[in-house]
Structure formats: C-alpha cells, structure tokens
Design a protein around this motif. Structure first.
Motif, short mmCIF file in Angstrom:
data_model
loop_
_atom_site.label_atom_id
_atom_site.label_comp_id
_atom_site.label_asym_id
_atom_site.label_seq_id
_atom_site.Cartn_x
_atom_site.Cartn_y
_atom_site.Cartn_z
N ARG A 1 1.90 6.39 -7.10
CA ARG A 1 0.86 7.26 -7.69
C ARG A 1 1.26 8.73 -7.59
N VAL A 2 1.84 9.09 -6.45
CA VAL A 2 2.29 10.48 -6.27
C VAL A 2 3.37 10.80 -7.30
N LEU A 3 4.30 9.87 -7.50
CA LEU A 3 5.43 10.12 -8.41
C LEU A 3 4.98 10.25 -9.86
N THR B 1 1.84 10.97 -11.05
CA THR B 1 0.74 11.89 -11.37
C THR B 1 1.31 13.25 -11.79
N PHE C 1 0.77 3.91 -3.22
CA PHE C 1 0.35 5.32 -3.11
C PHE C 1 1.52 6.27 -3.41
N PHE C 2 2.71 5.88 -3.00
CA PHE C 2 3.86 6.74 -3.29
C PHE C 2 4.15 6.75 -4.80
N LEU D 1 -4.68 11.99 -2.04
CA LEU D 1 -3.58 11.04 -2.27
C LEU D 1 -2.39 11.38 -1.36
N PHE E 1 0.47 5.99 4.95
CA PHE E 1 1.01 4.65 4.74
C PHE E 1 2.53 4.62 4.87
N MET E 2 3.19 5.74 4.56
CA MET E 2 4.64 5.79 4.74
C MET E 2 4.95 5.62 6.24
N SER F 1 -0.80 8.73 1.19
CA SER F 1 0.59 8.34 0.96
C SER F 1 1.44 8.59 2.20
N GLN G 1 -1.62 18.26 -15.63
CA GLN G 1 -3.02 17.80 -15.72
C GLN G 1 -3.87 18.86 -16.41
N ALA H 1 0.84 -1.21 0.00
CA ALA H 1 0.00 0.00 0.00
C ALA H 1 0.87 1.26 0.00
N ALA H 2 1.91 1.26 0.83
CA ALA H 2 2.80 2.44 0.90
C ALA H 2 3.47 2.66 -0.46
N ARG I 1 6.05 18.37 -4.11
CA ARG I 1 5.03 17.51 -3.53
C ARG I 1 5.68 16.42 -2.68
N ILE I 2 6.79 15.89 -3.18
CA ILE I 2 7.50 14.85 -2.41
C ILE I 2 7.98 15.44 -1.08
#
Lengths: 50, 557
Positions: free
Chosen positions: A26-28, A30, A23-24, B271, B278-279, B275, A49, A19-20, B11-12
């Motif tokens: 997806r962040v990278l 998007t 989702f990470f 998101l 979960f991290m 994220s 986007q 899961a971690a 964002r990171i």
C-alpha cells in the motif's frame, strides 16, 4: 516437526507476512501528496493525490 | 521557532528508519526465548492480541504526537508534550524522551561494539577449533577490559569508542545519514536473517553428534510452535506478551516522536506506522523465531536449549554452532549473524541519538554536528562505567532503570496524556489527518480505554512483580491471606537491593562476600550516574524554557 506445530507456525508466520507485505505494498502504490510534502526525493513524481 | 529545515528523503526511507528503530537484538534473542518460556505456539495468541491492543495504538499515539509537535517546530518529547497540553509542568515528563535514549545508548552501543568485534573474529577464524566452553569463555575474556583477544590493549574500550564514533558520524549527517544507514542496513539485515532462517528450518537431525545424539532442529521448532493452550489462561504469559510487544516496538522512548516530527501535517502517519510496525513483526515472528532456537536445538538438543536459552547465546553459543558448517561457511555465517545484529543495533542507536541532537538544535540553535558530538560525549561518559564494570552489574542496572522502568513509565503517562488530557477528539483527528488507510473506528475506544489500562497493569506489574513471575500463584496467595511475595526484579525490591543483600547474607566465603559488596557499590554508582543524567536533562529543559520565555517563543495551544 509435528502437525500441530507446523500448522501453528505456518498460520502465525503467514498472517504476519501477509499483513507486512500488504501494508508495505500500500505504501509503494499510494501516490504522494501534493508538494510541498515531507519528502525531498519525490519532487518530480507524478501522479499525485488530489 | 526552530531553525531546523531537515526532512526525510523518501517515504520508504522513513518507514525503514522507523522499522530499524524498532528492530533490535531482542527480535532475534528475546522473542524466541519468551515464546519458549511461555507456552510455545500459544504465546503467539496473547502476543498478537497485545500487538493489536497496545502496540498499534501506541504507534498511532507516538507518530501523531510527534507530527503534531513538529508542526510547532518541536522535535523532542519535552516540547512536543508542551504543545499538546496546557500545563507548563508537563514538558518535564518529556525528560524521559531524552534521558532514556542517552542511558540506553550508553550500554546498547557496547553490545553493538561486541557485534563489530565478533564480525572481525569470525573473518579471522578466531573460533576455529574452539569447543563450546572455549567460545563461552572467549566472551568472558572479551568483557574483561584488561584482557585482550586481539593484542589491542583495552580492546573492548577501543571497539566501544569506534562504535560510538560511527554513530556520532552518521548523526552529524542529519536525517539523510540516518536514512541512508536504514536503506542499506534493513535490506541486508533481512537478507542475512532469511539465509540463516532457511538454514535453521532445514537443519533437521543433521547436526546430531556423539555428545548430543538427540539433537534435532525440529524439536526446537516443535517446542516453539506446539500450542500449550492452558498457558493462555496464565496471567504470566499475558504479562510476558505485553512486555515483549512493548520492548520490540521501541515505544516509550521518544524516538518515534522525533522521527515523526519531521513529517508534514498533510502527509500520512497511519499507514506508515502500521507498515513499520508489521515490518518489525515480520522480522521478529518469521525470521527471529527461525534462527537461534532451531540451530541450537539442532546441534545441542532441546534439553540444553531449555536450560541455557537466553541473551548470552548470541555471543557465547552461536559462533560454536557455526563452526559445525566448516571454516568457510562458519566465517560467512558469523559475518551474517553478527552483521544482522550490528545493523539491528545501529539503526536503533541512531534513533536514540536523533531526539537528543534535535533538542539541542531546536532549543539552543546548535548545528547537527555539534549536537551529535555532544550526544557522543555524554553517552561515552555514561557508557564507560558499563564497559569497565560490566561484570559488577552496572550494565544490568542501566538496562533495568533506563531500558525497562523509564520506558514503561513514559509510555503510560504519554498514553494517559494523549487520551485524556490532549483529548481523544483532537487525537483521533490528528491520527487520521492525511491518512492513506481507514483506521477502524474501534481504535478510538481502544486508545481511550484499553491501551491505558494495559499500560497501567504493565506498570503495576513492574512495581509489584510477583516472586518467580508466578502471577497465578501470587493471586491465590493474596486471596488466601498470605500476602503478595515480591520478586527481586520488582521495582520495590530493586530499590532496596533486596536480591543482592540476600546473596550477601547467605554467602559464607569471605571472597564471595567481598565480590558481592563490590557489586553493591557498583550498582549504587550506576544509579548515581543515572540520577545525575536525569537532573542534568531536567536543568537543560528548565534553561531552554527560560530562553523561550526571553525570546517570546513559548508555545500556546
């Protein structure tokens, strides 16, 4: 290590890791929103986007 | 409106800063101990259920509330809540979003300073040749302010001030400084954690000795992960799981609101929040569970772990265990262990400082530097009693009222406000605005009904904590007409200092009675400090409101 403990550990840690990572990831991948957005370091990034 | 023009770099960076806020010493020390004490592998089931039903919803609520407040130029909870609700009185509930941070930072920075000092001692080889009791005693002498382990007078105070100064320096650099620390600290923390976890998972029986012939790291892992399914039916386990999720995510503090307030409305929070959440879970469940318990069981045996598992192991046991790896690897392991604890600490304490600095910036037009120094000064004034009167219980008293009760109270109130006063229709729209993932519709109902109920139960569980944490026993006792015996850690007994008074009443040695009475005075002094801080911040909010009225800046929703 007994089998039940091993299975529980692998399942629990596997689910949380997957899961971690998902989702990470997806962040990278998007693309950022159109400027002006909240972040200053991505001003030259494309694509964005719609 | 605000003069703040700060923003996140990437964002990171934001996600790492948010995860850094959540990741703390509890990920490595509290979680495995809670799991061991609450059903081993079966603990993970209530734990993950609570994460989905309380943790994720709270993250949604805090991220979206913060971003909503930021739209109106508010970056701290008093005025974030003010923009969300019509009642002018409600901004005073936001006092917790500043009070908790200063009070927790005051003692948290002390723990951080221990990690800095222990990195130094690991490199110097201070622990070489020490046996287990020597290492434990080293910690006791370190926290005795008058005693020096390095020759530096008032060493604990000096390290505390250095640590606080580092925090102030980074805070004075604004969000950029916080983000930079998160970008360096979080990957290093994970790297150090993975190396130590691999050692923990592969230690096996190689650490057995003449003193502890049965020592076996697998026993630690077996105990941690073998499910005791009957424990799932025990309310105590569920309360422990809810408590762990609550504290591990650093919710109910106002830090998440503050960081999210610098996110623009069109950008994602859904998101991002999942994220970062979960991290934190990865660091807790995967890394946190694979270090302390298996390594300790590998050298000292599971029986010892069962008797001694607790927060103190980090400083009183781990340096001794590392010595079993030879001087060079002991130094490396010490740097990694205390380094990861330091990074987990500083990323959290920086998050505690940010809302305070932002409040002064928004309301009184202060610049970051001035705000950061003011935060440092107030934190120092609040923190010095925890350093000087550590053994008298001031540290624990701060932890109880600011680090436990305030969090629960604020999270419960903000959840009810979000779901029922701000309204879930607006709230759901806010959560989904700019979202890069589709949130399952069921969360609408979870946020409205389930999360507030869980938080009310957690709050009541803190007020009326049962004796010995025996929930099932207390419920039976209540229904059989024998009442509800309270634990000394329940809010009710804590207010009356019931535990300490019982100890004084039971003590016969005059020296011991004298010591306990001094502790009682110290505890009351700590409460006085906390109360003065709370009133001081309430006054600041009132003054800032009057200023807003004069300047015609009162927010209308």
């Amino acid at each position: 290590m007994n089998t039940t403990a091993l299975i529980t550990m692998i399942l629990a840690q596997g689910v949380v890791t997957a899961a971690a990572a998902y989702f990470f990831y997806r962040v990278l991948v998007t693309p950022p929103k159109q400027e002006p957005d909240s972040y200053t370091e991505n001003d030259d990034t494309t694509p964005r986007q719609e | 409106m605000t003069k703040t023009k700060e923003s996140w770099g990437s964002r990171i960076g934001l996600i790492l800063a948010m995860a850094g806020n959540a990741v703390g010493l509890g990920n490595f020390l509290r979680f495995p101990v809670q799991a061991v004490q609450n059903g081993g592998g079966a603990f993970i089931i209530p734990y993950l259920v609570c994460f989905l039903l309380m943790g994720i919803p709270l993250l949604f609520i805090e991220w979206s509330s913060g971003r909503y407040g930021g739209r109106f130029g508010n970056h701290s909870t008093p005025y974030i809540l003010d923009t969300m609700t019509k009642g002018r009185i409600l901004k005073y509930i936001g006092v917790f979003g500043i009070f908790t941070n200063i009070a927790v930072a005051a003692y948290y920075a002390y723990i951080e300073s221990w990690t800095m000092s222990y990195v130094l001692h690991s490199v110097k080889g201070t622990f070489v040749g020490m046996d287990q009791s020597d290492v434990a005693n080293f910690f006791l002498s370190y926290t005795d302010v008058l005693h020096s382990t390095t020759g530096i007078p008032y060493e604990a105070v000096i390290f505390y001030i250095i640590c606080l100064s580092i925090n102030v320096y980074v805070l004075s650099k604004g969000l950029g400084g916080v983000e930079k620390v998160a970008k360096i600290g979080m990957p290093l923390l994970i790297l150090f954690g993975v190396v130590l976890a691999v050692r923990g998972l592969t230690l096996g029986t190689s650490g057995a000795s003449e003193t502890f012939p049965d020592a076996n790291a697998w026993d630690g892992l077996n105990f941690l992960w073998t499910p005791q399914y009957e424990s799932i039916m025990d309310l105590k386990v569920w309360m422990a799981a809810a408590g762990q999720i609550f504290f591990t995510l650093s919710v109910g503090m106002g830090t998440v609101h503050c960081y999210a307030a610098y996110v623009k409305s069109k950008d994602d929070i859904a998101l991002n929040s999942v994220s970062a959440g979960f991290m934190n879970e990865f660091i807790e469940v995967v890394i946190g569970s694979s270090i302390v318990i298996p390594i300790a069981a590998g050298y000292l045996g599971m029986e010892w772990v069962m008797e001694n598992a607790g927060f103190g192991m980090a400083f009183q046991t781990m340096p001794y265990l590392f010595q079993q790896w030879g001087p060079l690897f002991a130094a490396i392991a010490g740097v990694m262990w205390f380094g990861l604890l330091f990074f987990s600490g500083i990323t959290s304490s920086l998050a505690m400082g940010t809302p305070c600095v932002s409040f002064m910036q928004d309301e009184f037009g202060w610049n970051r530097k001035k705000g950061a120094w003011a935060f440092g000064l107030v934190t120092l004034i609040m923190g010095l009693p925890t350093v000087f009167f550590f053994r008298e219980g001031v540290f624990d008293e701060y932890d109880y009222w600011a680090g436990t009760v305030s969090l629960v109270v604020f999270a419960m109130m903000e959840t009810i406000l979000f779901s029922w006063v701000f309204g879930l229709k607006k709230g759901w729209r806010e959560i989904n605005m700019g979202a890069d993932i589709k949130i399952p519709g069921i969360y609408k109902y979870i946020i409205k009904f389930v999360t507030p109920v869980i938080l009310i139960v957690v709050f009541l569980g803190t007020v009326f904590a049962p004796k010995g944490n025996d929930w099932s026993g207390n419920i039976r006792s209540l229904f059989s007409g024998n009442g509800w015996p309270l634990d000394n850690l329940s809010i009710i007994n804590k207010i009356t200092n019931s535990g300490l008074r019982q100890q004084i009443a039971n003590a016969t040695d005059p020296v011991e009675i004298q010591r306990l009475q001094e502790n009682l005075s110290a505890v009351n002094m700590a409460r006085g400090f906390l109360l003065v801080l709370l009133i001081f911040i309430l006054v600041l909010i009132y003054v800032s409101y009057k200023k807003r009225v004069r300047e015609g800046r009162v927010t209308t929703t």
